[in-house]
Design an enzyme around this catalytic site. Sequence first.
Site, PDB file in Angstrom:
ATOM      1  N   SER A 148      -4.492  -0.835  -8.599  1.00  0.00           N
ATOM      2  CA  SER A 148      -3.208  -0.203  -8.342  1.00  0.00           C
ATOM      3  C   SER A 148      -2.597   0.187  -9.691  1.00  0.00           C
ATOM      4  O   SER A 148      -2.424  -0.661 -10.563  1.00  0.00           O
ATOM      5  CB  SER A 148      -2.305  -1.202  -7.605  1.00  0.00           C
ATOM      6  OG  SER A 148      -1.030  -0.658  -7.391  1.00  0.00           O
ATOM      7  N   LYS A 174      -5.486   3.608  -6.938  1.00  0.00           N
ATOM      8  CA  LYS A 174      -4.262   3.790  -6.128  1.00  0.00           C
ATOM      9  C   LYS A 174      -3.120   4.098  -7.079  1.00  0.00           C
ATOM     10  O   LYS A 174      -2.850   3.317  -7.996  1.00  0.00           O
ATOM     11  CB  LYS A 174      -4.006   2.517  -5.332  1.00  0.00           C
ATOM     12  CG  LYS A 174      -2.586   2.340  -4.805  1.00  0.00           C
ATOM     13  CD  LYS A 174      -2.534   1.208  -3.783  1.00  0.00           C
ATOM     14  CE  LYS A 174      -1.330   0.311  -3.974  1.00  0.00           C
ATOM     15  NZ  LYS A 174      -1.283  -0.789  -3.001  1.00  0.00           N
ATOM     16  N   LEU A 175      -2.478   5.238  -6.865  1.00  0.00           N
ATOM     17  CA  LEU A 175      -1.343   5.619  -7.704  1.00  0.00           C
ATOM     18  C   LEU A 175      -0.049   5.240  -7.002  1.00  0.00           C
ATOM     19  O   LEU A 175       0.159   5.581  -5.833  1.00  0.00           O
ATOM     20  CB  LEU A 175      -1.341   7.134  -7.965  1.00  0.00           C
ATOM     21  CG  LEU A 175      -2.577   7.743  -8.624  1.00  0.00           C
ATOM     22  CD1 LEU A 175      -2.356   9.255  -8.816  1.00  0.00           C
ATOM     23  CD2 LEU A 175      -2.873   7.080  -9.968  1.00  0.00           C
ATOM     24  N   LYS A 176       0.818   4.558  -7.718  1.00  0.00           N
ATOM     25  CA  LYS A 176       2.151   4.289  -7.200  1.00  0.00           C
ATOM     26  C   LYS A 176       2.939   5.592  -7.318  1.00  0.00           C
ATOM     27  O   LYS A 176       2.902   6.245  -8.376  1.00  0.00           O
ATOM     28  CB  LYS A 176       2.809   3.182  -8.017  1.00  0.00           C
ATOM     29  CG  LYS A 176       2.184   1.812  -7.790  1.00  0.00           C
ATOM     30  CD  LYS A 176       2.409   1.358  -6.368  1.00  0.00           C
ATOM     31  CE  LYS A 176       2.183  -0.130  -6.209  1.00  0.00           C
ATOM     32  NZ  LYS A 176       2.486  -0.576  -4.832  1.00  0.00           N
ATOM     33  N   ASP A 202       0.623   4.980  -3.013  1.00  0.00           N
ATOM     34  CA  ASP A 202       1.489   3.979  -2.378  1.00  0.00           C
ATOM     35  C   ASP A 202       2.933   4.263  -2.756  1.00  0.00           C
ATOM     36  O   ASP A 202       3.301   4.236  -3.934  1.00  0.00           O
ATOM     37  CB  ASP A 202       1.082   2.574  -2.840  1.00  0.00           C
ATOM     38  CG  ASP A 202       1.851   1.466  -2.130  1.00  0.00           C
ATOM     39  OD1 ASP A 202       2.724   1.765  -1.287  1.00  0.00           O
ATOM     40  OD2 ASP A 202       1.570   0.276  -2.426  1.00  0.00           O
ATOM     41  N   ASN A 204       5.649   2.559  -1.418  1.00  0.00           N
ATOM     42  CA  ASN A 204       6.532   1.402  -1.223  1.00  0.00           C
ATOM     43  C   ASN A 204       7.862   1.801  -0.589  1.00  0.00           C
ATOM     44  O   ASN A 204       8.946   1.458  -1.083  1.00  0.00           O
ATOM     45  CB  ASN A 204       6.766   0.641  -2.538  1.00  0.00           C
ATOM     46  CG  ASN A 204       5.551  -0.162  -2.957  1.00  0.00           C
ATOM     47  OD1 ASN A 204       4.893   0.140  -3.949  1.00  0.00           O
ATOM     48  ND2 ASN A 204       5.207  -1.186  -2.182  1.00  0.00           N
ATOM     49  N   GLU A 227       0.131   5.158   1.556  1.00  0.00           N
ATOM     50  CA  GLU A 227       0.570   3.830   1.984  1.00  0.00           C
ATOM     51  C   GLU A 227       2.097   3.771   2.048  1.00  0.00           C
ATOM     52  O   GLU A 227       2.775   4.163   1.090  1.00  0.00           O
ATOM     53  CB  GLU A 227       0.020   2.825   0.959  1.00  0.00           C
ATOM     54  CG  GLU A 227       0.283   1.364   1.256  1.00  0.00           C
ATOM     55  CD  GLU A 227      -0.334   0.462   0.174  1.00  0.00           C
ATOM     56  OE1 GLU A 227      -1.197   0.943  -0.608  1.00  0.00           O
ATOM     57  OE2 GLU A 227       0.053  -0.709   0.094  1.00  0.00           O
ATOM     58  N   ASP A 252       1.861  -0.922   5.066  1.00  0.00           N
ATOM     59  CA  ASP A 252       1.857  -2.177   4.311  1.00  0.00           C
ATOM     60  C   ASP A 252       3.094  -2.968   4.762  1.00  0.00           C
ATOM     61  O   ASP A 252       3.021  -3.770   5.702  1.00  0.00           O
ATOM     62  CB  ASP A 252       1.859  -1.856   2.801  1.00  0.00           C
ATOM     63  CG  ASP A 252       1.989  -3.082   1.903  1.00  0.00           C
ATOM     64  OD1 ASP A 252       2.080  -4.215   2.421  1.00  0.00           O
ATOM     65  OD2 ASP A 252       2.012  -2.930   0.655  1.00  0.00           O
ATOM     66  N   LYS A 276      -2.116  -8.108   4.046  1.00  0.00           N
ATOM     67  CA  LYS A 276      -1.720  -9.088   3.026  1.00  0.00           C
ATOM     68  C   LYS A 276      -1.349 -10.355   3.773  1.00  0.00           C
ATOM     69  O   LYS A 276      -0.438 -10.340   4.612  1.00  0.00           O
ATOM     70  CB  LYS A 276      -0.490  -8.601   2.244  1.00  0.00           C
ATOM     71  CG  LYS A 276      -0.733  -7.436   1.299  1.00  0.00           C
ATOM     72  CD  LYS A 276       0.557  -7.007   0.632  1.00  0.00           C
ATOM     73  CE  LYS A 276       0.332  -5.832  -0.317  1.00  0.00           C
ATOM     74  NZ  LYS A 276       1.621  -5.236  -0.746  1.00  0.00           N
ATOM     75  N   GLY A 304      -2.741  -6.371  -2.506  1.00  0.00           N
ATOM     76  CA  GLY A 304      -2.576  -7.344  -3.584  1.00  0.00           C
ATOM     77  C   GLY A 304      -1.110  -7.544  -3.903  1.00  0.00           C
ATOM     78  O   GLY A 304      -0.287  -6.650  -3.686  1.00  0.00           O
TER      79      GLY A 304
HETATM   80  C1  NPQ Z   1       1.885  -3.071  -2.862  1.00  0.00           C
HETATM   81  N1  NPQ Z   1       1.145  -4.337  -4.874  1.00  0.00           N
HETATM   82  O1  NPQ Z   1       0.777  -2.864  -2.432  1.00  0.00           O
HETATM   83  C2  NPQ Z   1       2.164  -4.006  -4.004  1.00  0.00           C
HETATM   84  C3  NPQ Z   1       3.521  -4.473  -4.152  1.00  0.00           C
HETATM   85  C4  NPQ Z   1       3.967  -5.161  -5.375  1.00  0.00           C
HETATM   86  C5  NPQ Z   1      -0.760  -4.282  -6.338  1.00  0.00           C
HETATM   87  O2  NPQ Z   1       0.439  -2.385  -5.729  1.00  0.00           O
HETATM   88  C6  NPQ Z   1       5.386  -8.438  -8.915  1.00  0.00           C
HETATM   89  C7  NPQ Z   1       4.897  -9.183  -7.873  1.00  0.00           C
HETATM   90  C8  NPQ Z   1       5.387  -7.062  -8.825  1.00  0.00           C
HETATM   91  C9  NPQ Z   1       4.409  -8.560  -6.718  1.00  0.00           C
HETATM   92  C10 NPQ Z   1       4.913  -5.034  -7.561  1.00  0.00           C
HETATM   93  C11 NPQ Z   1       0.327  -3.564  -5.622  1.00  0.00           C
HETATM   94  C12 NPQ Z   1       4.903  -6.427  -7.668  1.00  0.00           C
HETATM   95  C13 NPQ Z   1       4.421  -7.180  -6.607  1.00  0.00           C
HETATM   96  C14 NPQ Z   1       4.428  -4.445  -6.404  1.00  0.00           C
HETATM   97  C15 NPQ Z   1       3.941  -6.525  -5.473  1.00  0.00           C
HETATM   98  O3  NPQ Z   1       2.819  -2.509  -2.325  1.00  0.00           O
HETATM   99 MG    MG Z   2       1.790  -1.365  -0.814  1.00  0.00          MG
END
Ligand code: NPQ
Ligand code: MG
Length: 383
Positions: A148, A174-176, A202, A204, A227, A252, A276, A304
């Site tokens: 990620s 995976k690009l945020k 993703d 969020n 996502e 998610d 998750k 993750g």
């Molecule tokens: C997700 N994780 O899939 C997240 C959310 C996320 C690996 O992209 C600190 C602790 C910072 C947990 C940032 C990935 C975080 C965290 C993002 C979880 O949406």
């Molecule tokens: Mg996510």
Amino acid sequence: MKITGVELRTIRMPLKTPFETSFGVEEDRVAVLVRVVGTVPGRGEHPVEVQGWGECVAMEMPLYSSEYADAAADVLRRFLVPRLLAESAAGRDVTAELVEPLLEPIIGHRMAKAAVEMAVLDAQLRGSGQSLAAFFGATRSSVPSGVSVGIQPSIPALLDVVGDYLAQGYVRIKLKIKPGWDVAPVEAVREHFGELILLQVDANAAYTLADARVLRQLDAFDLLLIEQPLPEDDIRQHAELAKLITTPICLDESVVSVRAAADAIAMRACQVINIKAGRVGGYLNARRIHDLCRANGIPVWCGGMLETGLGRAANAALSALPGFTLPGDISASDRFYDQDITEPFVLDDGRIQVPTGPGLGVTPIRDVLDQVTVATEWLQATD
Ligand code: NPQ
Ligand code: MG
């Protein structure tokens, strides 16, 4: 098992580099660890002492979901752990399968509940000598590793970071994304690295249905999935969005339970699900969602939460189930940490090895664990 006591330990681990998502920038990983200590019947007349580790994935602040680390520690201390201790004190056996029903009267706090269940499951499997992967019914000894990639200060910086991960062997990027950092970075990564790399995004929960026009522009880039584009409680609107874009939608944050997964599938709100364990109240529910999705032809992958080696070990075992047909966010330990609290997980030809030892198959390294610990407390039955 009979539970003797439970240790709650809050740790703070520095991230190698800040991790930026649509909801903020994180510089440290704060987590609550649960260590369950107890006994199981031995071969002879003496019970055998066992312990098990759980990791609560709630963040320091309630930005990903409503849970956060101090709240998790509080609900564990005051409401969850006492219920397990009371059950044990009454002479009844506590198993991982009993944790969810025992904690059911307490509403929500799924990440905290998941951590307790994980610790009990680890202890009970260590007691019986079975690995978590074998317990789940895993069919693979290693799993493909995706990464990620946080929001970057510029497109050139992003191309550098992605190039570095690809060189390390990660098999999926995976690009945020967030409004203002979406079409351009995706286009740049596709242009620079070509059509062959596995690419997904993703959000969020950073968009609304009114952004469908922007999200539709992502259709041009052959993404594996998008996502969680919309808010957690907008399952119906994800179904609306699915009619407007061709990129498969993956949920998610919205999938907080087996029921929510079933609803999302029935409403056609998603074509893929990110699993998750913390988000759905534990690894047993995670496996149930895997089974449900498999029966419904919905591909799943393991998300993750910047886990330590403990959570990473459990995620690797879960991902070795046959329905996990897309690479997960199970990266090597050094994706986030210079020093993990367990033996580090490393990338081997783009894959992560599934531990084979009893339970999680990994244990914290005492000195490292102590270095990152900011608070410890011991809970036991009071009579
Ligand atoms: C997700 N994780 O899939 C997240 C959310 C996320 C690996 O992209 C600190 C602790 C910072 C947990 C940032 C990935 C975080 C965290 C993002 C979880 O949406
Ligand atoms: Mg996510």
